[in-house]
Design a protein around this motif. Structure first.
Motif, mmCIF file in Angstrom:
data_model
loop_
_atom_site.group_PDB
_atom_site.id
_atom_site.type_symbol
_atom_site.label_atom_id
_atom_site.label_comp_id
_atom_site.label_asym_id
_atom_site.label_seq_id
_atom_site.Cartn_x
_atom_site.Cartn_y
_atom_site.Cartn_z
ATOM 1 N N GLU A 153 46.013 43.166 31.059
ATOM 2 C CA GLU A 153 46.299 42.874 29.662
ATOM 3 C C GLU A 153 46.083 41.390 29.367
ATOM 4 N N GLU A 182 48.694 53.139 22.594
ATOM 5 C CA GLU A 182 48.855 52.522 21.270
ATOM 6 C C GLU A 182 48.018 51.259 21.115
ATOM 7 N N ARG A 183 47.669 50.607 22.229
ATOM 8 C CA ARG A 183 46.959 49.335 22.143
ATOM 9 C C ARG A 183 45.506 49.416 22.621
ATOM 10 N N THR A 184 45.060 50.597 23.028
ATOM 11 C CA THR A 184 43.731 50.735 23.626
ATOM 12 C C THR A 184 42.628 50.153 22.752
ATOM 13 N N PHE A 189 44.179 48.310 28.333
ATOM 14 C CA PHE A 189 45.615 48.356 28.089
ATOM 15 C C PHE A 189 46.286 49.536 28.782
ATOM 16 N N GLU A 206 42.546 47.710 20.829
ATOM 17 C CA GLU A 206 42.462 46.248 20.770
ATOM 18 C C GLU A 206 41.398 45.704 21.708
ATOM 19 N N ASP A 248 49.723 45.766 16.849
ATOM 20 C CA ASP A 248 50.022 44.731 17.840
ATOM 21 C C ASP A 248 48.879 43.741 18.031
ATOM 22 N N MET A 249 47.836 43.810 17.203
ATOM 23 C CA MET A 249 46.705 42.898 17.388
ATOM 24 C C MET A 249 47.084 41.439 17.233
ATOM 25 N N LEU A 269 46.088 49.132 14.367
ATOM 26 C CA LEU A 269 46.452 48.393 15.583
ATOM 27 C C LEU A 269 47.481 47.308 15.224
ATOM 28 N N ASN A 289 46.511 39.102 24.690
ATOM 29 C CA ASN A 289 46.361 40.259 25.573
ATOM 30 C C ASN A 289 44.958 40.840 25.590
#
Length: 275
Positions: free
Chosen positions: A123, A95-97, A91, A99, A71-72, A69, A77
């Motif tokens: 988000e 790609e961010r699920t 999300f 998180e 983008d953590m 992850l 968010n």
């Protein structure tokens, strides 16, 4: 002109170090996988922000990063916290699920009991901004309009929907910053990020708002964090410093140039844990 005396209040923040930060995909106009990320510099810049918060008397908790992850680091968010109640994130991009799960697990582990897994895409503080009485809520690129009544029912406070129309400002926190959350009057924002109707709403709600120029907005100058006195913001947003000082705030420029490559700056890295 008499300058208003501003008072800082101690805050609790949740942040996540950019241990695995990289840009290998593009889900906003700022992200370009062709531009390499200097991970060592990104970590140093992030640590500078974390340490600055602590030097100002704030508490910073840290979320454990996960390798899958990247983008953590944009911890804002992952949830919205108001009076100890947590509305989790859902999300828009696969790609961010993960998180959202990581954030919910952190809250459960740290003793929070009122944690809601949302039905609709939101988000977190990317699109929810908290004033004394309201939630200002962005929509148009990420968060679903259906998340707004969901948040209103959960938090029991009015939600004011604002339409974002410029893809560079894909989250509300890239286009608007609450400067003093002890009131419902102190914000700064960039009008060009909003639809005509939403601009009219902002003008009515905040007639004395600090209006950002296009240049300062494009430097992500509105992706800022205020404790009621100190305003931490990207150092490149030079046009905001003097207007903030004139209003009694103390601007503090931060260099998060590496994290800007992922489309975020000071606020994106900072989730507030409101008791």
């Amino acid at each position: 002109m008499r300058t208003t005396v501003r008072r800082a209040t101690a805050r609790r923040y949740l942040m996540c170090p950019p241990t695995y930060f990289k840009v290998t995909y593009s889900i906003n106009p700022w992200m370009d996988p062709a531009k390499p990320v200097d991970l060592r510099l990104a970590l140093a810049q992030w640590e500078d922000l974390r340490d600055r918060y602590r030097a100002l008397g704030h508490t910073v908790a840290e979320l454990e990063p996960r390798r899958d992850l990247p983008d953590m680091v944009y911890a804002a968010n992952g949830a919205t916290v108001v009076e100890g109640r947590i509305l989790g994130a859902r999300f828009a991009h696969a790609e961010r699920t993960g998180e959202a799960v990581a954030h919910r697990e952190w809250f459960h582990t740290h003793g929070y009991t009122d944690v809601r897994e949302p039905e609709h895409i939101n988000e977190g503080e990317g699109d929810f901004a908290v004033t004394s009485s309201w939630l200002l809520a962005g929509r148009g690129f990420r968060s679903s309009p259906l998340s707004h009544p969901e948040a209103q029912e959960f938090f029991g406070r009015p939600v004011i929907g604002l339409d974002l129309v410029d893809p560079r400002y894909y989250h509300l926190d890239t286009a608007l910053c609450v400067l003093d959350d002890s009131t419902d009057t102190e914000v700064m924002y960039y009008p060009g990020a909003f639809s005509p109707g939403s601009r009219a709403v902002l003008e009515r709600l905040f007639p004395d708002a600090l209006i950002a120029t296009e240049a300062d907005a494009a430097a992500l100058g509105l992706n800022a964090v205020s404790d009621g006195r100190h305003v931490l913001l990207p150092q490149a947003a030079v046009g905001l410093f003097e207007p903030l000082r004139q209003r009694g705030y103390e601007p503090i420029g931060m260099d998060l140039s590496e994290l800007l490559k992922g489309g975020g700056s000071v606020k994106c890295c900072t989730q507030e844990l409101r008791a």
